[in-house]
Design a protein around this motif. Structure first.
Motif, short mmCIF file in Angstrom:
data_model
loop_
_atom_site.label_atom_id
_atom_site.label_comp_id
_atom_site.label_asym_id
_atom_site.label_seq_id
_atom_site.Cartn_x
_atom_site.Cartn_y
_atom_site.Cartn_z
N VAL A 120 0.83 -1.21 0.00
CA VAL A 120 0.00 0.00 0.00
C VAL A 120 0.86 1.25 0.00
CG1 VAL A 120 -1.95 -1.08 1.24
CG2 VAL A 120 -0.12 0.06 2.54
N VAL A 160 0.29 5.19 1.65
CA VAL A 160 -0.60 5.79 2.65
C VAL A 160 -0.27 7.26 2.86
CG1 VAL A 160 -0.78 3.61 3.93
CG2 VAL A 160 0.89 5.30 4.64
N LEU A 180 -5.37 4.90 2.44
CA LEU A 180 -4.45 3.96 1.81
C LEU A 180 -4.99 3.49 0.46
CD1 LEU A 180 -4.53 0.53 3.71
CD2 LEU A 180 -6.24 2.26 4.05
N ALA A 199 -8.66 -6.49 -3.49
CA ALA A 199 -9.99 -7.11 -3.59
C ALA A 199 -11.04 -6.27 -2.87
CB ALA A 199 -9.95 -8.52 -2.98
N HIS A 218 -11.65 0.65 6.04
CA HIS A 218 -10.95 -0.62 5.83
C HIS A 218 -10.57 -1.31 7.13
CE1 HIS A 218 -7.48 -3.21 4.77
NE2 HIS A 218 -8.30 -3.54 3.79
N LEU A 264 -3.53 -12.72 10.92
CA LEU A 264 -3.31 -12.82 9.47
C LEU A 264 -1.82 -12.86 9.13
CD1 LEU A 264 -6.08 -10.32 8.36
CD2 LEU A 264 -6.15 -12.82 8.27
N HIS A 272 -8.29 -11.42 11.83
CA HIS A 272 -9.26 -11.67 10.77
C HIS A 272 -10.59 -10.97 11.07
CE1 HIS A 272 -11.53 -13.59 7.63
NE2 HIS A 272 -10.41 -14.14 7.17
N GLY A 288 -16.90 -8.58 11.77
CA GLY A 288 -16.79 -8.02 10.42
C GLY A 288 -15.87 -6.82 10.32
C1 LIG Z 1 0.46 1.03 6.25
C2 LIG Z 1 0.96 -0.11 7.04
C3 LIG Z 1 -0.05 -0.59 8.06
C4 LIG Z 1 -0.15 0.46 9.17
O1 LIG Z 1 0.95 0.66 9.76
O2 LIG Z 1 -1.20 1.07 9.43
C5 LIG Z 1 -1.38 -0.91 7.42
O3 LIG Z 1 -2.45 -0.50 7.81
S1 LIG Z 1 -1.22 -1.95 6.06
C6 LIG Z 1 -2.96 -2.18 5.53
C7 LIG Z 1 -3.06 -3.20 4.43
N1 LIG Z 1 -2.76 -4.53 4.91
C8 LIG Z 1 -3.73 -5.36 5.37
O4 LIG Z 1 -4.91 -5.05 5.35
C9 LIG Z 1 -3.25 -6.71 5.89
C10 LIG Z 1 -4.38 -7.53 6.45
N2 LIG Z 1 -5.42 -7.75 5.44
C11 LIG Z 1 -5.50 -8.94 4.75
O5 LIG Z 1 -4.72 -9.86 4.92
C12 LIG Z 1 -6.65 -9.04 3.75
O6 LIG Z 1 -7.10 -7.75 3.42
C13 LIG Z 1 -7.85 -9.85 4.30
C14 LIG Z 1 -8.39 -9.24 5.57
C15 LIG Z 1 -7.43 -11.30 4.53
C16 LIG Z 1 -8.98 -9.80 3.28
O7 LIG Z 1 -8.51 -10.29 2.06
P1 LIG Z 1 -9.45 -10.17 0.73
O8 LIG Z 1 -8.55 -10.56 -0.40
O9 LIG Z 1 -10.12 -8.83 0.70
O10 LIG Z 1 -10.66 -11.12 0.75
P2 LIG Z 1 -11.03 -12.47 1.43
O11 LIG Z 1 -11.94 -13.14 0.48
O12 LIG Z 1 -9.88 -13.25 1.96
O13 LIG Z 1 -11.88 -11.90 2.68
C17 LIG Z 1 -12.42 -12.78 3.61
C18 LIG Z 1 -13.70 -12.13 4.13
O14 LIG Z 1 -13.32 -10.92 4.82
C19 LIG Z 1 -14.02 -9.83 4.25
N3 LIG Z 1 -13.13 -8.66 4.31
C20 LIG Z 1 -12.06 -8.42 3.54
N4 LIG Z 1 -11.48 -7.24 3.89
C21 LIG Z 1 -12.23 -6.74 4.89
C22 LIG Z 1 -12.19 -5.55 5.66
N5 LIG Z 1 -11.22 -4.64 5.45
N6 LIG Z 1 -13.13 -5.33 6.60
C23 LIG Z 1 -14.11 -6.26 6.82
N7 LIG Z 1 -14.24 -7.44 6.10
C24 LIG Z 1 -13.29 -7.64 5.16
C25 LIG Z 1 -14.35 -10.23 2.84
O15 LIG Z 1 -15.46 -9.48 2.36
C26 LIG Z 1 -14.67 -11.69 3.03
O16 LIG Z 1 -15.96 -11.77 3.59
P3 LIG Z 1 -17.02 -12.83 2.99
O17 LIG Z 1 -17.15 -12.46 1.54
O18 LIG Z 1 -18.26 -12.59 3.80
O19 LIG Z 1 -16.38 -14.18 3.20
#
Ligand SMILES: CC[C@@H](C(=O)O)C(=O)SCCNC(=O)CCNC(=O)[C@H](O)C(C)(C)COP(=O)(O)OP(=O)(O)OC[C@H]1O[C@@H](n2cnc3c(N)ncnc32)[C@H](O)[C@@H]1OP(=O)(O)O
Ligand code: CO
Length: 136
Positions: free
Chosen positions: A41, A43, A56, A67, A78, A102, A120, A126
């Protein structure tokens, strides 16, 4: 265990446009962009009197927020970041209680130069939660 709210993060499709919006429309103080390839990312931080807003956007082809933005093309809240005194102790307690950390479970250095971890969203109503080690 959790302490202060360190930041609320908003994923945006256009970081420059979002930064200008916060500066011009909301009169906020916005930092210069930081590219964080290890997090996939770029930011900026909006500095508020009581916390920060992290704007971000994806960086590179493997961004963990790509995604999310496909699902939310205009952007969206987010994650939230809470501070903890001892990140590894907090992680171990959470894992013992069944929460999913994660990635490989090891803290990475975040945007503030401090270790961070993510929990997670499905384990926390959520909401994607980031934990950041308090500065010494
Ligand atoms: C700048 C550095 C640092 C800081 O110092 O502040 C940061 O903030 S870095 C920020 C970016 N890094 C991360 O977010 C790392 C952790 N995130 C992840 O590993 C992934 O984003 C995730 C959480 C595993 C989601 O991956 P994704 O590819 O979007 O989809 P999935 O299909 O695996 O998602 C599973 C499930 O979770 C829901 N989801 C996804 N993102 C979010 C969210 N931000 N908030 C709430 N829910 C989320 C997604 O919709 C799926 O739900 P279902 O469809 O109901 O299964
Ligand atoms: Co963050």
């Amino acid at each position: 265990m959790i302490g202060r709210l360190n930041h609320v993060a908003i994923a945006v499709p256009d970081l420059a446009a979002a930064s200008a919006l916060y500066t011009q429309a909301l009169g906020a103080e916005v930092s210069e962009p930081q590219a964080l390839p290890e997090h996939g990312v770029s930011v900026v931080f909006v500095v508020l009197p009581n916390t920060k807003i992290e704007l971000l956007t994806p960086l590179g082809g493997q961004s963990p927020i790509a995604a999310f933005l496909e699902r939310n093309p205009s952007g969206g809240i987010h994650h939230v970041c809470y501070e903890v005194d001892d990140l590894k102790a907090a992680r171990d307690r959470l894992v013992t209680n069944g929460a999913r950390v994660l990635g490989d479970g090891e803290p990475k250095i975040g945007a503030h130069g401090l270790p961070v971890l993510f929990l997670h969203p499905k384990d926390f109503n959520g909401a994607l939660i980031e934990l950041e080690q308090c500065a010494a």
